[in-house]
Design an enzyme around this catalytic site. Structure first.
Site, PDB file in Angstrom:
ATOM      1  N   ASP A 159      -2.292  27.952 -45.430  1.00  0.00           N
ATOM      2  CA  ASP A 159      -3.190  28.750 -44.584  1.00  0.00           C
ATOM      3  C   ASP A 159      -2.439  29.256 -43.354  1.00  0.00           C
ATOM      4  O   ASP A 159      -1.388  28.721 -42.993  1.00  0.00           O
ATOM      5  CB  ASP A 159      -4.351  27.883 -44.078  1.00  0.00           C
ATOM      6  CG  ASP A 159      -5.376  27.575 -45.159  1.00  0.00           C
ATOM      7  OD1 ASP A 159      -5.219  28.048 -46.291  1.00  0.00           O
ATOM      8  OD2 ASP A 159      -6.335  26.841 -44.854  1.00  0.00           O
ATOM      9  N   ARG A 184      -1.754  35.789 -49.665  1.00  0.00           N
ATOM     10  CA  ARG A 184      -3.213  35.898 -49.636  1.00  0.00           C
ATOM     11  C   ARG A 184      -3.544  36.605 -48.324  1.00  0.00           C
ATOM     12  O   ARG A 184      -3.354  36.053 -47.235  1.00  0.00           O
ATOM     13  CB  ARG A 184      -3.862  34.521 -49.675  1.00  0.00           C
ATOM     14  CG  ARG A 184      -5.385  34.576 -49.620  1.00  0.00           C
ATOM     15  CD  ARG A 184      -5.943  33.433 -48.788  1.00  0.00           C
ATOM     16  NE  ARG A 184      -5.783  32.147 -49.405  1.00  0.00           N
ATOM     17  CZ  ARG A 184      -5.617  31.018 -48.704  1.00  0.00           C
ATOM     18  NH1 ARG A 184      -5.577  31.019 -47.389  1.00  0.00           N
ATOM     19  NH2 ARG A 184      -5.476  29.875 -49.326  1.00  0.00           N
TER      20      ARG A 184
HETATM   21  P1  FDA Z   1     -16.117  40.689 -42.907  1.00  0.00           P
HETATM   22  O1  FDA Z   1     -16.126  39.741 -41.766  1.00  0.00           O
HETATM   23  O2  FDA Z   1     -16.061  42.144 -42.630  1.00  0.00           O
HETATM   24  O3  FDA Z   1     -17.333  40.366 -43.837  1.00  0.00           O
HETATM   25  C1  FDA Z   1     -17.696  41.194 -44.932  1.00  0.00           C
HETATM   26  C2  FDA Z   1     -19.091  40.777 -45.393  1.00  0.00           C
HETATM   27  O4  FDA Z   1     -18.969  39.487 -45.991  1.00  0.00           O
HETATM   28  C3  FDA Z   1     -20.092  40.585 -44.245  1.00  0.00           C
HETATM   29  O5  FDA Z   1     -20.808  41.733 -43.979  1.00  0.00           O
HETATM   30  C4  FDA Z   1     -20.970  39.471 -44.771  1.00  0.00           C
HETATM   31  O6  FDA Z   1     -21.971  40.020 -45.592  1.00  0.00           O
HETATM   32  C5  FDA Z   1     -20.047  38.656 -45.627  1.00  0.00           C
HETATM   33  N1  FDA Z   1     -19.521  37.477 -44.914  1.00  0.00           N
HETATM   34  C6  FDA Z   1     -18.281  37.307 -44.391  1.00  0.00           C
HETATM   35  N2  FDA Z   1     -18.156  36.090 -43.846  1.00  0.00           N
HETATM   36  C7  FDA Z   1     -19.353  35.482 -44.018  1.00  0.00           C
HETATM   37  C8  FDA Z   1     -19.861  34.201 -43.685  1.00  0.00           C
HETATM   38  N3  FDA Z   1     -19.104  33.276 -43.057  1.00  0.00           N
HETATM   39  N4  FDA Z   1     -21.138  33.919 -44.014  1.00  0.00           N
HETATM   40  C9  FDA Z   1     -21.917  34.819 -44.649  1.00  0.00           C
HETATM   41  N5  FDA Z   1     -21.482  36.048 -45.008  1.00  0.00           N
HETATM   42  C10 FDA Z   1     -20.235  36.376 -44.696  1.00  0.00           C
HETATM   43  N6  FDA Z   1      -8.669  33.100 -41.930  1.00  0.00           N
HETATM   44  C11 FDA Z   1      -7.554  32.722 -41.252  1.00  0.00           C
HETATM   45  O7  FDA Z   1      -7.396  33.082 -40.088  1.00  0.00           O
HETATM   46  N7  FDA Z   1      -6.613  31.940 -41.874  1.00  0.00           N
HETATM   47  C12 FDA Z   1      -6.728  31.550 -43.178  1.00  0.00           C
HETATM   48  O8  FDA Z   1      -5.849  30.841 -43.693  1.00  0.00           O
HETATM   49  C13 FDA Z   1      -7.872  31.975 -43.906  1.00  0.00           C
HETATM   50  N8  FDA Z   1      -8.036  31.653 -45.228  1.00  0.00           N
HETATM   51  C14 FDA Z   1      -9.052  32.233 -45.938  1.00  0.00           C
HETATM   52  C15 FDA Z   1      -9.106  32.080 -47.332  1.00  0.00           C
HETATM   53  C16 FDA Z   1     -10.092  32.735 -48.057  1.00  0.00           C
HETATM   54  C17 FDA Z   1     -10.128  32.576 -49.546  1.00  0.00           C
HETATM   55  C18 FDA Z   1     -11.051  33.544 -47.389  1.00  0.00           C
HETATM   56  C19 FDA Z   1     -12.113  34.268 -48.149  1.00  0.00           C
HETATM   57  C20 FDA Z   1     -11.012  33.675 -46.030  1.00  0.00           C
HETATM   58  C21 FDA Z   1     -10.029  33.023 -45.274  1.00  0.00           C
HETATM   59  N9  FDA Z   1      -9.974  33.174 -43.906  1.00  0.00           N
HETATM   60  C22 FDA Z   1      -8.837  32.747 -43.226  1.00  0.00           C
HETATM   61  C23 FDA Z   1     -11.114  33.762 -43.148  1.00  0.00           C
HETATM   62  C24 FDA Z   1     -10.931  35.257 -42.928  1.00  0.00           C
HETATM   63  O9  FDA Z   1      -9.923  35.477 -41.967  1.00  0.00           O
HETATM   64  C25 FDA Z   1     -12.227  35.912 -42.421  1.00  0.00           C
HETATM   65  O10 FDA Z   1     -12.585  35.318 -41.206  1.00  0.00           O
HETATM   66  C26 FDA Z   1     -13.402  35.791 -43.381  1.00  0.00           C
HETATM   67  O11 FDA Z   1     -12.997  35.965 -44.707  1.00  0.00           O
HETATM   68  C27 FDA Z   1     -14.498  36.842 -43.043  1.00  0.00           C
HETATM   69  O12 FDA Z   1     -13.994  38.128 -43.157  1.00  0.00           O
HETATM   70  P2  FDA Z   1     -14.235  39.100 -44.430  1.00  0.00           P
HETATM   71  O13 FDA Z   1     -12.895  39.524 -44.929  1.00  0.00           O
HETATM   72  O14 FDA Z   1     -15.077  38.445 -45.433  1.00  0.00           O
HETATM   73  O15 FDA Z   1     -14.855  40.418 -43.848  1.00  0.00           O
END
Ligand code: FDA
Length: 318
Positions: free
Chosen positions: A132, A182
């Site tokens: 991560d 990732r």
């Molecule tokens: P965005 O925030 O734009 O969300 C898109 C849509 O997804 C939202 O409109 C909502 O509907 C839905 N959504 C997103 N998050 C949600 C939640 N918590 N609850 C409900 N709905 C939600 N970060 C980091 O800094 N270091 C890391 O190592 C990782 N590792 C990691 C692994 C994996 C597999 C994932 C999916 C995420 C991470 N993250 C992470 C977290 C990442 O940085 C980010 O904060 C989250 O994925 C939320 O951003 P989105 O890309 O989903 O987009």
């Protein structure tokens, strides 16, 4: 960054709040929306259920910034057991670790030794190890350690955060080294000199970086898009199709309990999908980062204060 997100990300670092929340049953109920249980067995049971319906998984033990050698060594031993349990149950499951959980703040040499040992064990048990990415002040140390491990174990992958201004440069050097990446947007509170303050800028950066990853797919290991942003994923998919890349050339990783119907729909449409399943009792900072990603999630906490019989929809996923 919105005020709600700023407040939540500040709160995620409070040890006092962490202690208060961990003692409250309503908080433990609310957190179940994002994790099947606190023990490894629950996480592996969920991984088995996902596996049976065509979804892969990644498991991670919650915890970060340990401050003693003994804790760091305990985490390493735990992950060896996790890899053995995945192999024994024949699960389609990878493992993801945080370097500060493996003692990055305590002793970098110890942390490197642990990641090397886990990389060897992951390869021996036929699974994959992911690293991560944490706050920006850990990025240099994380990249140094990752590069040292990658030179010996090409199967290990690394998370990169699209919100950091430095990431395009880091991505180029990692692609040249044959890394598995990732890509995520980034979950921590960072100053504007380090990371984009506006979500729209992070989203645009993500798409540019994702396209760059797909353009190098022929020579690289594994391109993973860790996001629940379905519009963004559609553009990623369109770019992959325009490059005539097979579905196997890239993967989507999403969090347990977030956009679950989309996870199943993507998998049914031929995209390789993995669900990241977290477990453990040190869930507070991680949980509050999930709330910060969608401050409307705070309502689920409020609803968890209502007894179960009056709240029949508690625990449904987004
Ligand atoms: P965005 O925030 O734009 O969300 C898109 C849509 O997804 C939202 O409109 C909502 O509907 C839905 N959504 C997103 N998050 C949600 C939640 N918590 N609850 C409900 N709905 C939600 N970060 C980091 O800094 N270091 C890391 O190592 C990782 N590792 C990691 C692994 C994996 C597999 C994932 C999916 C995420 C991470 N993250 C992470 C977290 C990442 O940085 C980010 O904060 C989250 O994925 C939320 O951003 P989105 O890309 O989903 O987009």
């Amino acid at each position: 960054m919105s005020i709600a997100r700023t407040i939540l990300l500040r709160a995620s670092r409070s040890t006092w709040l962490a202690e208060q929340f961990r003692r409250r049953s309503f908080a433990r109920r609310a957190v179940r929306r994002f994790m099947p249980g606190e023990d490894l067995g629950s996480a592996l049971d969920a991984a088995g259920t996902f596996g049976a319906s065509g979804l892969g998984s990644v498991v991670t033990a919650l915890g970060e910034r340990v401050s003693t050698r003994a804790e760091a060594e305990g985490v390493r031993r735990h992950y060896v057991d996790v890899l053995d349990a995945i192999a024994a149950r024949h699960l389609p499951t990878h493992v993801s670790v945080k370097l500060t959980h493996l003692g990055l703040d305590v002793d970098r040499a110890l942390c490197l030794d642990s990641v090397r040992a886990l990389a060897v064990h992951a390869a021996a048990t036929g699974t994959m190890l992911w690293v991560d990415m944490e706050e920006s002040h850990y990025v240099d140390a994380t990249l140094d350690l990752y590069r040292a491990v990658l030179a010996e174990h090409p199967g290990v992958g690394l998370c990169l955060q699209a919100y950091l201004h430095r990431t395009p440069g880091d991505l180029e050097s990692l692609l040249a080294a044959g890394a598995s990446i990732r890509l995520v947007k980034g979950a921590y509170r960072e100053p504007p000199e380090v990371a984009f303050a506006r979500k729209a800028d992070t989203d645009a950066a993500y798409l540019t970086l994702a396209r760059r990853m797909l353009d190098s797919a022929a020579t690289n290991q594994r391109q993973v898009f860790g996001t629940h942003d379905l519009g963004l994923l559609e553009r990623v998919r369109a770019h992959a199709a325009a490059q005539s890349l097979p579905g196997s050339a890239w993967e989507v990783h999403m969090l347990y309990g977030v956009e679950s119907p989309a996870q199943r729909a993507l998998a049914a449409g031929g995209v390789s999908v993995r669900v990241l399943i977290s477990y453990g009792s040190h869930w507070f900072p991680w949980y509050v980062r999930r709330l910060a990603e969608r401050p409307a999630n705070v309502w689920f906490v409020v609803r968890s204060l209502i007894p179960r019989s009056s709240s029949s929809t508690l625990g449904t996923t987004a």
